[in-house]
Scaffold this motif. Sequence first.
Motif, short mmCIF file in Angstrom:
data_model
loop_
_atom_site.label_atom_id
_atom_site.label_comp_id
_atom_site.label_asym_id
_atom_site.label_seq_id
_atom_site.Cartn_x
_atom_site.Cartn_y
_atom_site.Cartn_z
N PHE A 96 7.70 1.64 11.56
CA PHE A 96 7.95 0.26 11.12
C PHE A 96 9.41 0.01 10.72
CE2 PHE A 96 8.27 -2.55 7.32
CZ PHE A 96 8.03 -3.75 7.96
N HIS B 67 11.86 -3.64 9.97
CA HIS B 67 11.84 -4.16 8.60
C HIS B 67 12.90 -5.25 8.40
CE1 HIS B 67 12.58 -3.61 4.08
NE2 HIS B 67 11.50 -4.34 4.24
N LEU C 147 14.13 5.45 0.17
CA LEU C 147 12.90 5.65 -0.60
C LEU C 147 11.95 6.65 0.05
CD1 LEU C 147 12.24 1.94 -1.59
CD2 LEU C 147 12.74 3.80 -3.16
N LEU D 18 1.01 -6.91 6.12
CA LEU D 18 1.65 -6.00 7.08
C LEU D 18 1.69 -4.58 6.52
CD1 LEU D 18 3.23 -6.02 9.79
CD2 LEU D 18 5.30 -6.44 8.49
N ARG D 19 1.97 -4.50 5.23
CA ARG D 19 2.04 -3.20 4.54
C ARG D 19 0.73 -2.44 4.69
NH1 ARG D 19 2.61 -3.26 -1.90
NH2 ARG D 19 0.44 -3.84 -1.66
N PRO E 251 17.31 -2.92 -4.46
CA PRO E 251 18.16 -4.07 -4.22
C PRO E 251 18.15 -4.94 -5.46
CG PRO E 251 16.06 -4.36 -3.11
CD PRO E 251 16.00 -3.04 -3.83
N ILE F 235 3.68 3.30 -2.55
CA ILE F 235 3.78 2.04 -3.29
C ILE F 235 2.45 1.87 -4.03
CG2 ILE F 235 4.11 -0.47 -3.15
CD1 ILE F 235 5.62 0.06 -0.45
N ALA G 170 19.16 2.57 -5.36
CA ALA G 170 18.30 2.37 -4.20
C ALA G 170 17.56 1.04 -4.26
CB ALA G 170 17.29 3.51 -4.09
N GLY H 14 8.21 3.59 -4.13
CA GLY H 14 8.91 2.34 -3.81
C GLY H 14 8.28 1.12 -4.47
N VAL I 176 11.50 -7.38 -4.84
CA VAL I 176 11.97 -8.22 -3.73
C VAL I 176 11.14 -9.51 -3.65
CG1 VAL I 176 12.09 -8.32 -1.20
CG2 VAL I 176 12.92 -6.31 -2.41
N LYS J 290 18.72 -8.02 -6.69
CA LYS J 290 19.02 -9.37 -6.21
C LYS J 290 19.68 -10.21 -7.30
CE LYS J 290 16.43 -11.24 -2.90
NZ LYS J 290 15.36 -12.18 -2.60
C1 HEM Z 1 5.18 -1.20 3.81
C2 HEM Z 1 6.30 -1.56 3.26
C3 HEM Z 1 7.05 -2.83 3.54
C4 HEM Z 1 6.77 -3.87 4.37
C5 HEM Z 1 5.56 -4.05 5.31
C6 HEM Z 1 7.86 -4.82 4.24
C7 HEM Z 1 7.95 -6.03 4.92
C8 HEM Z 1 8.93 -6.97 4.72
C9 HEM Z 1 8.94 -8.29 5.31
C10 HEM Z 1 7.88 -8.86 6.24
C11 HEM Z 1 10.06 -8.90 4.87
C12 HEM Z 1 10.52 -10.36 5.19
C13 HEM Z 1 10.37 -11.25 3.97
C14 HEM Z 1 8.92 -11.40 3.53
O1 HEM Z 1 8.07 -11.77 4.35
O2 HEM Z 1 8.65 -11.12 2.34
C15 HEM Z 1 10.78 -7.97 4.03
C16 HEM Z 1 12.00 -8.22 3.41
C17 HEM Z 1 12.64 -7.35 2.59
N1 HEM Z 1 12.18 -6.13 2.15
FE1 HEM Z 1 10.47 -5.24 2.74
N2 HEM Z 1 8.76 -4.35 3.33
C18 HEM Z 1 8.30 -3.14 2.88
C19 HEM Z 1 8.87 -2.32 1.93
C20 HEM Z 1 10.03 -2.58 1.28
C21 HEM Z 1 10.57 -1.76 0.23
C22 HEM Z 1 9.94 -0.50 -0.33
C23 HEM Z 1 11.73 -2.35 -0.14
C24 HEM Z 1 12.63 -1.88 -1.22
C25 HEM Z 1 13.74 -1.28 -1.00
C26 HEM Z 1 11.93 -3.54 0.66
C27 HEM Z 1 13.00 -4.39 0.60
C28 HEM Z 1 13.11 -5.58 1.29
C29 HEM Z 1 14.25 -6.47 1.20
C30 HEM Z 1 15.52 -6.24 0.38
C31 HEM Z 1 13.96 -7.58 2.00
C32 HEM Z 1 14.85 -8.79 2.27
C33 HEM Z 1 14.47 -9.90 1.33
C34 HEM Z 1 15.31 -11.14 1.57
O3 HEM Z 1 16.20 -11.14 2.42
O4 HEM Z 1 15.04 -12.12 0.86
N3 HEM Z 1 10.86 -3.66 1.52
N4 HEM Z 1 10.07 -6.81 3.95
#
Ligand code: HEM
Length: 138
Positions: A33, A37, A47, A68-69, A92, A23, A90, A52, A59, A94
């Motif tokens: 992790f 997720h 991905l 966290l990342r 999302p 990223i 791949a 990514g 998102v 939205k």
């Molecule tokens: C190190 C990488 C990542 C971490 C630490 C991470 C962490 C998180 C966290 C904590 C959330 C909860 C919502 C928020 O706090 O924003 C979330 C939601 C989400 N993430 Fe990630 N994420 C990572 C990578 C990705 C990637 C690469 C994608 C793309 C495909 C992705 C797609 C999503 C989606 C679709 C949600 C749900 C959003 C929703 O329901 O509104 N994430 N992620």
Amino acid sequence: MSRIYTAEEIAREVQNGSLWIVIHNSVYDLTKFYVQHPGGEEVLFDLAGKDGSQCFDSVGHSEEAIMLRDIYKIGDLEEDASLEQPAPTAKPDKKSEPAVTQDEDWQYRKTEAKERSLMPLVATVLAIYAFIIYYVWF
Ligand code: HEM
């Protein structure tokens, strides 16, 4: 100092079962992790070994997610490395979701409205039936 990874190294690790994602030119090891997720495992698996950035940004991840990342960062991608770009599916999308839902809702409301327009007719027929039965019996 953080390590520099080549595209080949990342591909090799992914082939060996690790879930590494790049990223914004940083390499993240999400092998431990992905199960936690909140956005699901599948989006991350799609991905593996790819870029990514677009997905992560689209998102609109929270500040907490960005912090966290950082915990999972293992290094940087070497300059000029060409990584495989994710397939459009791949990501999302939205924005397209509500459009589909709205469309379905519209059809649902249409059917519902049709059913509702029959209600007075059904009620009248039942009332006539009740009236006839009352007359015949009493
Ligand atoms: C190190 C990488 C990542 C971490 C630490 C991470 C962490 C998180 C966290 C904590 C959330 C909860 C919502 C928020 O706090 O924003 C979330 C939601 C989400 N993430 Fe990630 N994420 C990572 C990578 C990705 C990637 C690469 C994608 C793309 C495909 C992705 C797609 C999503 C989606 C679709 C949600 C749900 C959003 C929703 O329901 O509104 N994430 N992620």
